[in-house]
Design an enzyme around this catalytic site. Structure first.
Site, mmCIF file in Angstrom:
data_model
loop_
_atom_site.group_PDB
_atom_site.id
_atom_site.type_symbol
_atom_site.label_atom_id
_atom_site.label_comp_id
_atom_site.label_asym_id
_atom_site.label_seq_id
_atom_site.Cartn_x
_atom_site.Cartn_y
_atom_site.Cartn_z
ATOM 1 N N SER A 143 0.870 -1.184 0.000
ATOM 2 C CA SER A 143 0.000 0.000 0.000
ATOM 3 C C SER A 143 0.902 1.228 0.000
ATOM 4 C CB SER A 143 -0.916 -0.012 1.229
ATOM 5 O OG SER A 143 -0.163 0.013 2.425
ATOM 6 N N HIS A 154 -3.468 -6.051 2.392
ATOM 7 C CA HIS A 154 -2.526 -7.036 2.920
ATOM 8 C C HIS A 154 -3.126 -8.425 3.087
ATOM 9 C CE1 HIS A 154 0.251 -3.771 4.868
ATOM 10 N NE2 HIS A 154 0.220 -3.726 3.568
ATOM 11 N N GLN A 158 -6.715 -2.094 7.142
ATOM 12 C CA GLN A 158 -5.529 -2.886 6.765
ATOM 13 C C GLN A 158 -4.876 -3.596 7.944
ATOM 14 O OE1 GLN A 158 -2.498 -1.307 3.782
ATOM 15 N NE2 GLN A 158 -1.311 -1.118 5.658
ATOM 16 N N GLU A 159 -4.780 -2.896 9.104
ATOM 17 C CA GLU A 159 -4.059 -3.493 10.230
ATOM 18 C C GLU A 159 -4.794 -3.262 11.546
ATOM 19 O OE1 GLU A 159 -0.061 -1.869 10.103
ATOM 20 O OE2 GLU A 159 -0.143 -1.947 7.915
ATOM 21 N N GLU A 164 1.630 -9.570 6.860
ATOM 22 C CA GLU A 164 2.442 -9.179 8.015
ATOM 23 C C GLU A 164 2.284 -10.163 9.162
ATOM 24 O OE1 GLU A 164 1.570 -5.046 8.718
ATOM 25 O OE2 GLU A 164 2.628 -4.470 6.888
ATOM 26 N N ASP A 184 -4.440 0.685 11.517
ATOM 27 C CA ASP A 184 -3.970 1.380 10.326
ATOM 28 C C ASP A 184 -5.032 1.163 9.264
ATOM 29 O OD1 ASP A 184 -2.820 2.486 8.138
ATOM 30 O OD2 ASP A 184 -1.064 1.162 8.056
ATOM 31 N N GLU A 222 -3.808 5.143 12.365
ATOM 32 C CA GLU A 222 -2.899 5.542 11.276
ATOM 33 C C GLU A 222 -3.675 5.677 9.973
ATOM 34 O OE1 GLU A 222 0.463 2.864 11.031
ATOM 35 O OE2 GLU A 222 0.667 3.205 8.884
ATOM 36 N N ASP A 244 1.092 8.186 7.692
ATOM 37 C CA ASP A 244 2.035 7.316 6.978
ATOM 38 C C ASP A 244 2.102 7.787 5.521
ATOM 39 O OD1 ASP A 244 3.337 5.257 5.666
ATOM 40 O OD2 ASP A 244 1.823 3.734 6.041
ATOM 41 N N LYS A 276 9.348 5.179 7.734
ATOM 42 C CA LYS A 276 9.782 4.062 6.897
ATOM 43 C C LYS A 276 10.949 4.568 6.059
ATOM 44 C CE LYS A 276 5.156 2.105 6.031
ATOM 45 N NZ LYS A 276 3.989 2.290 5.119
ATOM 46 N N HIS A 315 8.156 -1.260 9.688
ATOM 47 C CA HIS A 315 8.495 -2.199 8.608
ATOM 48 C C HIS A 315 7.640 -1.871 7.383
ATOM 49 C CE1 HIS A 315 4.906 -5.056 9.618
ATOM 50 N NE2 HIS A 315 4.583 -3.812 9.715
ATOM 51 N N ARG A 316 7.785 -2.666 6.296
ATOM 52 C CA ARG A 316 6.896 -2.627 5.153
ATOM 53 C C ARG A 316 6.199 -3.981 5.029
ATOM 54 N NH1 ARG A 316 7.141 2.178 2.004
ATOM 55 N NH2 ARG A 316 5.033 1.405 1.658
ATOM 56 N N SER A 317 5.161 -4.030 4.217
ATOM 57 C CA SER A 317 4.490 -5.329 4.046
ATOM 58 C C SER A 317 5.403 -6.332 3.337
ATOM 59 C CB SER A 317 3.169 -5.159 3.303
ATOM 60 O OG SER A 317 3.351 -4.396 2.135
ATOM 61 N N LYS A 367 6.427 -0.767 14.718
ATOM 62 C CA LYS A 367 5.422 -1.592 14.052
ATOM 63 C C LYS A 367 6.176 -2.623 13.232
ATOM 64 C CE LYS A 367 2.642 -0.062 10.594
ATOM 65 N NZ LYS A 367 1.494 0.452 9.838
HETATM 66 C C1 2PG Z 1 1.728 0.465 6.279
HETATM 67 C C2 2PG Z 1 2.720 -0.582 5.803
HETATM 68 C C3 2PG Z 1 3.337 -1.420 6.870
HETATM 69 P P1 2PG Z 1 2.910 -1.165 3.311
HETATM 70 O O1 2PG Z 1 0.799 0.819 5.558
HETATM 71 O O2 2PG Z 1 1.911 1.026 7.347
HETATM 72 O O3 2PG Z 1 2.463 -1.975 7.776
HETATM 73 O O4 2PG Z 1 2.221 -1.323 4.755
HETATM 74 O O5 2PG Z 1 4.338 -1.552 3.470
HETATM 75 O O6 2PG Z 1 2.140 -2.103 2.417
HETATM 76 O O7 2PG Z 1 2.777 0.265 2.892
HETATM 77 MG MG MG Z 2 0.315 2.499 7.010
#
Ligand code: 2PG
Ligand code: MG
Length: 420
Positions: free
Chosen positions: A46, A159, A167-168, A209, A246, A290, A317, A342, A370-372, A393
């Site tokens: 994302s 994800h 998403q999270e 994740e 998130d 988020e 983010d 990130k 982190h990233r996905s 995270k």
């Molecule tokens: C987010 C990230 C990590 P993605 O949105 O915060 O959890 O996802 O790396 O896919 O952007």
């Molecule tokens: Mg995010």
């Protein structure tokens, strides 16, 4: 920074795989004194529209166009030439040389993935040369704190192949005496959630994740199940384990400025979406939200911040993409009150650290992330400690690319204890 002054002798690059099975980049940096460091670059699903450019080959004959051979060539060629002979411990100088070699605003010529791999590998090599772990080299004495995990235990959105739109769904341990105790608490809740899902025949497969990815009737059902899991693990929801979300709402934005959840099919104006979040916050112990609004919806963000900013952490983010220009606008306009960090959104270590400092100076929250698409490289654990950002995270306690970061933090906790 207390890194070595040994000079860079050579730079290597390798196309490797990330946890989603897509190519990504590893760089290695060797110094004149024989020390070396490497670093892997992660990749998001994302991805924010304003992130620095991730260079892909776009050759459909390889890895569905996602190869990074050209980025690897850029590391071996122009980027290696730019940093050769520079003291690896002078991160600012190394990163400036990388940026100059690229010459574009968003690192689109040589690739932010190429620049970041070299930037991080050089810092690692300098730490190795100094005989110190990276966190310790980067860390001013007063900032030695371990982050609290913001642990993703249920995956939806882009994800997971389920019908959950947020998403999270994450949990945050509260009032724990150490990082290790917080991690244990979260892992216990994760297992309790898995047991509940199995009992209900909801399936306990996991998403990108490592969080569970069941089909549920609504996002609220996910929250209810998590509250139940917290209780089942023996903790009090809210007091001992809080919730974080998130939404990744940039993924929901449609033409005309309305939000459309792709799985649940809900259509909301920014005002309605802010009300929806306020309603959830009134019902559940949500400590952090988020990307509750989309990356270009500054007005929506202001609205949300006015509505909930004193009640909870509102993390940008996709909105800030670890970029001080965008963060500055957020600070001025009252959009959000925290930033997700990130390193690959911006493309060098020093720019990453600048974004952290700017947010910290204004008293904003900072979450290292982190990233996905991840790798076994745990460098964000060192960066979280070095910056004293306080939160990290790194997904579920499942899948080695996720646990690598938590395990590195356990190691650092032990290293700190040994330092006395
Ligand atoms: C987010 C990230 C990590 P993605 O949105 O915060 O959890 O996802 O790396 O896919 O952007
Ligand atoms: Mg995010």
């Amino acid at each position: 920074m207390r890194l070595s002054s040994s000079k860079i002798r050579g730079v290597t690059a390798l196309e490797i795989l990330d946890s989603r099975g897509n190519p990504t980049l590893r760089a290695g940096v060797e110094l004149e004194d024989g020390s070396a460091g490497w670093a892997n670059v992660p990749s998001g699903a994302s991805t924010g529209a304003h992130e620095a450019h991730e260079l892909r080959d776009n050759d459909p004959a390889r890895y569905r166009g996602k190869g990074v051979r050209q980025a690897a060539e850029n590391v071996r060629g122009p980027l290696a030439a730019a940093v050769k002979g520079l003291p690896a411990g002078d991160c600012r100088r190394v990163d400036e040389a990388l940026r100059e070699a690229d010459g574009t605003k968003n690192k689109s010529r040589l690739g932010a993935n190429a620049l970041l791999a070299v930037s991080l590998a050089a810092a690692r090599a300098a730490a190795a040369s100094a005989g110190q772990p990276l966190w310790r080299c980067l860390c001013p004495e007063e900032k030695k704190i371990l982050p609290v995990p913001m642990m993703n235990i249920l995956n939806g959105g882009a994800h997971a192949a389920n019908n959950v739109d947020i998403q999270e769904f994450m949990i945050i341990p509260r009032g724990v005496p150490s990082f290790g105790e917080g991690l244990r608490r979260c892992a216990e809740v994760y297992h309790a959630l898995g047991a509940i899902l199995r009992e209900r025949g909801l399936g306990s497969g996991v998403g990108d994740e490592g969080g569970f990815a069941p089909d549920l009737s609504s996002d609220e059902e996910a929250l209810e199940l998590i509250l139940r899991a917290i209780g089942r693990a023996g903790y009090r929801p809210g007091d001992e384990v809080g919730l974080a979300l998130d939404a990744a709402a940039s993924e929901w934005m449609q033409e005309g400025g309305v939000y459309h959840t792709p799985k649940g099919g809900k259509v909301r104006t920014p005002e309605e979406l802010a009300e929806y979040w306020a309603g959830l916050a009134a019902q559940y112990p949500i400590l952090s939200l988020e990307d509750g609004m989309a990356e270009d919806d500054w007005q929506g963000w202001q609205l949300l911040t006015r509505r909930l900013g004193t009640r909870m952490q509102l993390v940008g983010d996709d909105l800030f993409v670890t970029n001080i220009r965008r963060l500055k606008r957020g600070l001025e306009e009252g959009a959000g009150n925290a930033i997700l960090i990130k390193p690959n959104q911006i493309g060098t270590l020093t720019e990453t650290l600048e974004a952290v400092s700017m947010a910290q100076e204004k008293g904003w929250g900072v979450v290292m992330s982190h990233r996905s698409g991840e790798t076994e490289d745990p460098i964000i654990a060192d960066l979280a400690v070095a910056t004293g950002c306080g939160q990290i995270k790194s997904g579920a306690p499942c899948r080695s690319e996720r646990t690598a970061k938590y395990n590195r933090l356990l190691e650092i906790e032990a290293e700190m204890a040994g330092m006395g």
